[in-house]
Design a protein around this motif. Structure first.
Motif, short mmCIF file in Angstrom:
data_model
loop_
_atom_site.label_atom_id
_atom_site.label_comp_id
_atom_site.label_asym_id
_atom_site.label_seq_id
_atom_site.Cartn_x
_atom_site.Cartn_y
_atom_site.Cartn_z
N GLN A 59 0.82 -1.20 0.00
CA GLN A 59 0.00 0.00 0.00
C GLN A 59 0.87 1.26 0.00
O GLN A 59 0.45 2.32 -0.44
CB GLN A 59 -0.91 0.01 1.22
N ASN A 60 2.07 1.12 0.49
CA ASN A 60 2.99 2.26 0.51
C ASN A 60 3.99 2.20 -0.63
O ASN A 60 5.08 2.75 -0.54
CB ASN A 60 3.71 2.31 1.86
N GLN A 61 3.62 1.51 -1.69
CA GLN A 61 4.48 1.33 -2.88
C GLN A 61 5.86 0.83 -2.48
O GLN A 61 6.88 1.20 -3.07
CB GLN A 61 4.64 2.64 -3.69
N GLY A 62 5.88 0.01 -1.43
CA GLY A 62 7.17 -0.43 -0.92
C GLY A 62 7.60 -1.78 -1.45
O GLY A 62 6.84 -2.49 -2.12
N GLN A 63 8.83 -2.12 -1.11
CA GLN A 63 9.32 -3.46 -1.42
C GLN A 63 9.04 -4.35 -0.22
O GLN A 63 8.95 -3.86 0.91
CB GLN A 63 10.81 -3.40 -1.70
N TRP A 64 8.93 -5.62 -0.49
CA TRP A 64 8.65 -6.58 0.58
C TRP A 64 9.65 -7.73 0.44
O TRP A 64 9.69 -8.41 -0.58
CB TRP A 64 7.21 -7.08 0.45
N VAL A 97 -5.04 -10.85 -3.05
CA VAL A 97 -4.08 -10.09 -2.25
C VAL A 97 -4.01 -8.64 -2.77
O VAL A 97 -4.02 -7.69 -1.99
CB VAL A 97 -2.70 -10.81 -2.31
N ASN A 98 -4.01 -8.48 -4.09
CA ASN A 98 -3.97 -7.11 -4.64
C ASN A 98 -5.21 -6.32 -4.27
O ASN A 98 -5.13 -5.12 -3.99
CB ASN A 98 -3.82 -7.15 -6.17
N ALA A 99 -6.36 -7.01 -4.28
CA ALA A 99 -7.60 -6.30 -3.93
C ALA A 99 -7.56 -5.88 -2.46
O ALA A 99 -8.12 -4.84 -2.09
CB ALA A 99 -8.80 -7.21 -4.18
N LEU A 100 -6.90 -6.67 -1.64
CA LEU A 100 -6.84 -6.33 -0.20
C LEU A 100 -5.92 -5.14 0.06
O LEU A 100 -6.11 -4.42 1.04
CB LEU A 100 -6.36 -7.55 0.60
N VAL A 101 -4.95 -4.93 -0.84
CA VAL A 101 -4.02 -3.81 -0.64
C VAL A 101 -4.79 -2.50 -0.48
O VAL A 101 -4.50 -1.69 0.40
CB VAL A 101 -3.01 -3.70 -1.82
N THR A 102 -5.81 -2.32 -1.31
CA THR A 102 -6.54 -1.04 -1.27
C THR A 102 -7.40 -0.91 -0.01
O THR A 102 -7.81 0.17 0.35
CB THR A 102 -7.45 -0.90 -2.51
N ARG A 103 -7.69 -2.05 0.63
CA ARG A 103 -8.54 -1.99 1.83
C ARG A 103 -7.73 -1.86 3.12
O ARG A 103 -8.29 -1.64 4.18
CB ARG A 103 -9.38 -3.26 1.94
N TRP A 104 -6.45 -2.11 3.03
CA TRP A 104 -5.61 -2.13 4.23
C TRP A 104 -5.54 -0.75 4.87
O TRP A 104 -5.29 0.25 4.20
CB TRP A 104 -4.21 -2.60 3.85
N GLN A 105 -5.78 -0.71 6.17
CA GLN A 105 -5.65 0.55 6.91
C GLN A 105 -5.04 0.18 8.23
O GLN A 105 -5.72 -0.39 9.09
CB GLN A 105 -7.05 1.09 7.22
N ARG A 106 -3.77 0.47 8.42
CA ARG A 106 -3.13 -0.02 9.64
C ARG A 106 -3.75 0.58 10.90
O ARG A 106 -3.82 -0.06 11.93
CB ARG A 106 -1.62 0.15 9.60
N GLN A 107 -4.27 1.81 10.81
CA GLN A 107 -4.83 2.47 12.01
C GLN A 107 -6.01 1.70 12.60
O GLN A 107 -6.32 1.83 13.77
CB GLN A 107 -5.29 3.91 11.69
#
Ligand code: GLU
Length: 308
Positions: A37-42, A274-284
């Motif tokens: 979600q933060n355009q990061g590497q994993w 997994v890609n669809a979940l990226v947009t739903r992720w909200q760590r807060q």
């Protein structure tokens, strides 16, 4: 739009003490979603520094399961067991700058002394060939942790009670040391992991500080617990994930993380889901929450082939 100051680099760092189970899938998914979600590497790092706890074949099973569940990593997987020389170099540096000391005390000695060390240890007058661990000498402080998910976390640290082992008597390097050396070496910017590890974080931050390294950002998310309230873990013999039902496993993980509603079907393949979940992720969303219940699971009605 401003450019991010720091490039996001996250990681999942399993110990190969058994195959991936549901709790660790949720952990891997959470750190993956936060990174993407933060355009990061994993990155994936296998923390195989404890041959006594390792299960042969577990590392490949974990990697196979991650891939099958659409959790695709960047860069080559790294193995801590191939970095012993680097850990030793850092241990020597800590010893030479007086941030660590050799400790021949047994667990019993320390228990009897209520955390205080034996006279032999305090005098440091013993043969280097005598069995001894190496401990990091903590700075006395009320350590407060800026955490990207949890409210301000605080922990009192004092020496010698909280001095922790960085090289064990058997010669193995300890988790606290290896994790810091590798998070630094791999330029990890965000450590997103279960709240069960939060007590290690102030220790790790002290190690970073004494090595003059910039610590990563930390985010601790709740762990999944079973009906008895216990964390799903290899120690509790949580069953290995069945990689023939990956969509069911991922759906259950998304439910545990409260990213989907029961019966909701977002995608047909693991990678799409997994890609669809990226947009739903909200760590807060997990702020102030320490436990997530393992969902009682009804398999989705569509055929679960797990192909993707
Ligand atoms: N290797 C540790 C474990 O499997 C996790 C390390 C970390 O995320 O810092 O529990």
């Amino acid at each position: 739009m401003g450019t991010p100051v720091q490039q996001y680099r996250g990681r999942f760092a399993p110990s190969p003490t058994g195959p991936l189970h549901f709790g660790s899938l949720v952990g891997a998914l959470a750190s993956y979603l936060d990174a993407r979600q933060n355009q990061g590497q994993w990155l994936v790092r296998i923390e195989d520094i404890d041959p006594l706890r390792e299960k042969p074949g577990a590392a490949s099973l974990i990697l196979y399961a991650l891939e099958a569940h659409g959790l695709l990593w960047d860069e080559e997987v790294t193995y801590q067991s191939s970095h012993n020389a680097h850990y030793e170099q850092v241990v020597q540096q800590l010893l030479s700058q007086n941030s660590a000391y050799r400790c021949p005390c047994s667990r019993k000695d320390l228990q009897q002394g209520k955390g205080h060390h034996t006279a032999v240890c305090l005098s440091q007058q013993f043969a280097l060939t005598a069995p001894h661990a190496i401990r990091f000498k903590v700075d006395q402080e009320q350590a407060t942790l800026p955490d990207l998910i949890q409210d301000r976390y605080s922990q009192r640290l004092q020496s010698p009670e909280n001095d922790f082992v960085i090289r064990r008597k058997e010669g193995f390097y300890a988790y606290q040391l290896a994790v810091v050396v590798d998070d630094h070496r791999q330029r990890i910017s965000h450590v997103v992991r279960g709240i069960d590890l939060i007590e290690s974080t102030p220790l790790q931050r002290q190690l970073f500080r004494s090595l003059d390294w910039q610590p990563p950002n930390y985010a601790h998310f709740p762990v999944v617990v079973d009906a008895t309230g216990g964390k799903l873990s290899k120690q509790r013999l949580s069953p290995a994930l069945d990689s023939t039902v990956v969509m069911a496993n991922l759906t259950k993980a998304a439910l545990a993380l409260q990213l989907i509603q029961p019966e909701e079907m977002l995608a047909d393949t693991p990678v799409e889901l997994v890609n669809a979940l990226v947009t739903r992720w909200q760590r807060q969303r997990y702020s102030g929450i320490t436990k997530l219940a393992e969902p009682g699971f009804n398999a989705p009605s569509k055929a679960d082939t797990g192909q993707g």
